[in-house]
Design a protein around this motif. Sequence first.
Motif, PDB file in Angstrom:
ATOM      1  N   ASP A   1       0.294  -9.505 -11.128  1.00  0.00           N
ATOM      2  CA  ASP A   1       1.005 -10.632 -10.522  1.00  0.00           C
ATOM      3  C   ASP A   1       1.207 -11.751 -11.548  1.00  0.00           C
ATOM      4  OD1 ASP A   1       1.202  -9.362  -8.087  1.00  0.00           O
ATOM      5  OD2 ASP A   1      -0.706 -10.192  -7.348  1.00  0.00           O
TER       6      ASP A   1
ATOM      7  N   ILE B   1      10.470  -8.198 -10.664  1.00  0.00           N
ATOM      8  CA  ILE B   1       9.836  -7.290  -9.705  1.00  0.00           C
ATOM      9  C   ILE B   1       9.419  -6.038 -10.455  1.00  0.00           C
ATOM     10  CG2 ILE B   1      10.111  -6.045  -7.529  1.00  0.00           C
ATOM     11  CD1 ILE B   1      12.466  -7.847  -6.861  1.00  0.00           C
TER      12      ILE B   1
ATOM     13  N   PHE C   1       8.343  -2.144  -9.554  1.00  0.00           N
ATOM     14  CA  PHE C   1       8.344  -1.137  -8.485  1.00  0.00           C
ATOM     15  C   PHE C   1       7.536   0.074  -8.921  1.00  0.00           C
ATOM     16  CE2 PHE C   1      12.477  -3.296  -7.886  1.00  0.00           C
ATOM     17  CZ  PHE C   1      12.343  -3.712  -6.576  1.00  0.00           C
TER      18      PHE C   1
ATOM     19  N   ARG D   1       8.398   1.302  -4.128  1.00  0.00           N
ATOM     20  CA  ARG D   1       7.539   0.357  -3.400  1.00  0.00           C
ATOM     21  C   ARG D   1       7.211  -0.773  -4.344  1.00  0.00           C
ATOM     22  NH1 ARG D   1       2.075  -0.721  -2.454  1.00  0.00           N
ATOM     23  NH2 ARG D   1       1.453   0.863  -3.970  1.00  0.00           N
ATOM     24  N   THR D   2       7.295  -2.008  -3.823  1.00  0.00           N
ATOM     25  CA  THR D   2       7.077  -3.180  -4.652  1.00  0.00           C
ATOM     26  C   THR D   2       5.599  -3.340  -4.944  1.00  0.00           C
ATOM     27  OG1 THR D   2       8.985  -4.253  -3.646  1.00  0.00           O
ATOM     28  CG2 THR D   2       7.438  -5.656  -4.837  1.00  0.00           C
TER      29      THR D   2
ATOM     30  N   ASP E   1       5.991  -9.082  -7.180  1.00  0.00           N
ATOM     31  CA  ASP E   1       7.293  -9.744  -7.059  1.00  0.00           C
ATOM     32  C   ASP E   1       7.062 -11.231  -7.276  1.00  0.00           C
ATOM     33  OD1 ASP E   1       9.752 -10.806  -6.414  1.00  0.00           O
ATOM     34  OD2 ASP E   1       9.976  -9.738  -4.520  1.00  0.00           O
TER      35      ASP E   1
ATOM     36  N   ALA F   1       5.040  -8.425  -2.252  1.00  0.00           N
ATOM     37  CA  ALA F   1       4.397  -7.258  -2.831  1.00  0.00           C
ATOM     38  C   ALA F   1       3.999  -6.278  -1.739  1.00  0.00           C
ATOM     39  CB  ALA F   1       3.187  -7.675  -3.643  1.00  0.00           C
TER      40      ALA F   1
ATOM     41  N   SER G   1       6.046  -4.157  -0.275  1.00  0.00           N
ATOM     42  CA  SER G   1       7.172  -3.752   0.570  1.00  0.00           C
ATOM     43  C   SER G   1       7.993  -2.676  -0.123  1.00  0.00           C
ATOM     44  CB  SER G   1       8.062  -4.961   0.865  1.00  0.00           C
ATOM     45  OG  SER G   1       8.595  -5.477  -0.344  1.00  0.00           O
TER      46      SER G   1
ATOM     47  N   SER H   1      11.613  -0.825  -1.195  1.00  0.00           N
ATOM     48  CA  SER H   1      12.869  -1.388  -1.699  1.00  0.00           C
ATOM     49  C   SER H   1      13.924  -0.302  -1.823  1.00  0.00           C
ATOM     50  CB  SER H   1      12.648  -2.042  -3.060  1.00  0.00           C
ATOM     51  OG  SER H   1      13.873  -2.466  -3.591  1.00  0.00           O
TER      52      SER H   1
ATOM     53  N   ASP I   1      16.802  -1.210  -3.637  1.00  0.00           N
ATOM     54  CA  ASP I   1      17.693  -1.855  -4.589  1.00  0.00           C
ATOM     55  C   ASP I   1      18.423  -0.784  -5.410  1.00  0.00           C
ATOM     56  OD1 ASP I   1      18.147  -4.735  -6.043  1.00  0.00           O
ATOM     57  OD2 ASP I   1      18.225  -3.075  -7.473  1.00  0.00           O
TER      58      ASP I   1
ATOM     59  N   ALA J   1      17.591  -0.676  -9.338  1.00  0.00           N
ATOM     60  CA  ALA J   1      16.251  -0.148  -9.614  1.00  0.00           C
ATOM     61  C   ALA J   1      16.193   1.350  -9.338  1.00  0.00           C
ATOM     62  CB  ALA J   1      15.228  -0.898  -8.774  1.00  0.00           C
TER      63      ALA J   1
ATOM     64  N   ASN K   1       6.514   3.068 -13.826  1.00  0.00           N
ATOM     65  CA  ASN K   1       7.051   2.094 -12.874  1.00  0.00           C
ATOM     66  C   ASN K   1       8.412   1.564 -13.367  1.00  0.00           C
ATOM     67  OD1 ASN K   1       4.763   2.393 -11.308  1.00  0.00           O
ATOM     68  ND2 ASN K   1       3.666   0.718 -12.322  1.00  0.00           N
TER      69      ASN K   1
END
Length: 472
Positions: free
Chosen positions: A69, A84, A86, A97-98, A101, A106, A108, A110, A112, A115, A148
């Motif tokens: 973080d 972010i 992922f 998955r996040t 962020d 975090a 959640s 995604s 996108d 990404a 990631n």
Amino acid sequence: MSLPGGIRTTLAVALLLIVGGALGGAYLMVVPSLERRLVDDRVDELQRDALSTAYSYARTDFSDPLSLDAFVDATSLLSNARTIVFQVFGPSPISLRTLADSAGGAGSASDDPVALEAARTTQITRGRVERRGRPFGQVAVQLFPSGNVLLLSTPIEDQLATVRVVKRRLLYATGVALAIAAILGSAAATLHARRIRRLERAADRIAKGRFDEPVVDLGDDELGELAATFERMRVQLAQLDTARKEFVANASHELRTPLFSLAGFLELMADEDLDEETRAGFLATTREQVERLTKLAADLLDLSRMDAGRLRVEQEEVVLADAVRALVDELTPLAESTGHVLVLETDPEAWALADEERVLQIGRALAGNALAHTPPGTEIRIAAARSQGRAELTVSDDGPGIPREHAERIFDRFYRVEGPHASGSGLGLAIARELAERMGGTVELASARGRTTFTLSLPATPVVTGELAVST
């Protein structure tokens, strides 16, 4: 009748279309390219930050969950973009998955697209997306060794706002330019329309036979050249119209005089009390008037044929010596009756390429002019010669000569030198010159006190002697 507006509207609209088209083309070239350039510059910055972040990520220990973080927050501050990280699940289908962020959220999932594309291709992916009506520029890159995906996302509203400002200014400039173009185009078109209308009115005047008003346009462009052409045409038509009126008046006069004379003599001859001697004199005079009318009619017919282009002129070899000899034989009785002396000079090498009948006609006109306009006792010399590759027939006399002011116009139609010996219709010399020109020759006058010479110059042909052809 011209259409409403006419050329003024056409020119103004054409100018508006040109200006509008030029500015429209500039808009299409400038605005889209400016927008792409501004957005691409910002995304290029994100890409450089993403690569630098991926390099730092590979050398950082994330054994403490809070350290990720902190890493994301630090990256967001440095790149001025939402950051972010992922976690990738897959391989089919791939989902995200996040993990961290910078904006929160975090843990959640995604979807996108940028990404996901980076996760599928393992390559740097760039893109432009909208979230909640706001545009964003994004860059995604895969992180090693964890696999990631790092996503940097930043709003591009400032760049698009700059583009909108440019759009508005271009539109304002287009409006102002079109307004100026409309005013200037209308003014220029009005000016040209007025000049064209002046030319139209001038052409209408000329078509109606009014040649008194000149065609004036001071411009140095195509319209000015057209006006100058119109003016030359007006002058020439005015001269032709004046010549036509003079021709009609002179012809009417020349025809009326012998006709009145004939009518008078015929009326006198009807008197039964006339003696035979007087009647014979009247008949002789009447015959002379008829001959005068016949010659005038023939001259007028020749002129009309020449003007209409229907007069035929033969091209054949003419021995000028024979033509001059025939001319002298024909005119000798007339010369003796008027007290003139005819002298003949011939050159056997004077051969011309011409029409023999027309050569004789010209010779009659030149010699007849000398007989009519010189006093009795004058010597008239008629000669045929070859000079400088030309065949020449000359008629010269030792009379008083022709004044200079008359010499310049003596070949004009119906022009006569007034004086004690003036006679004829004034057509003979005019016809002589035109006939000579149609045979490729000329008729020239050389006059001084005590000597007047008319020279008919014609193309010469080779001299034929027996079987030999000699060219000089």
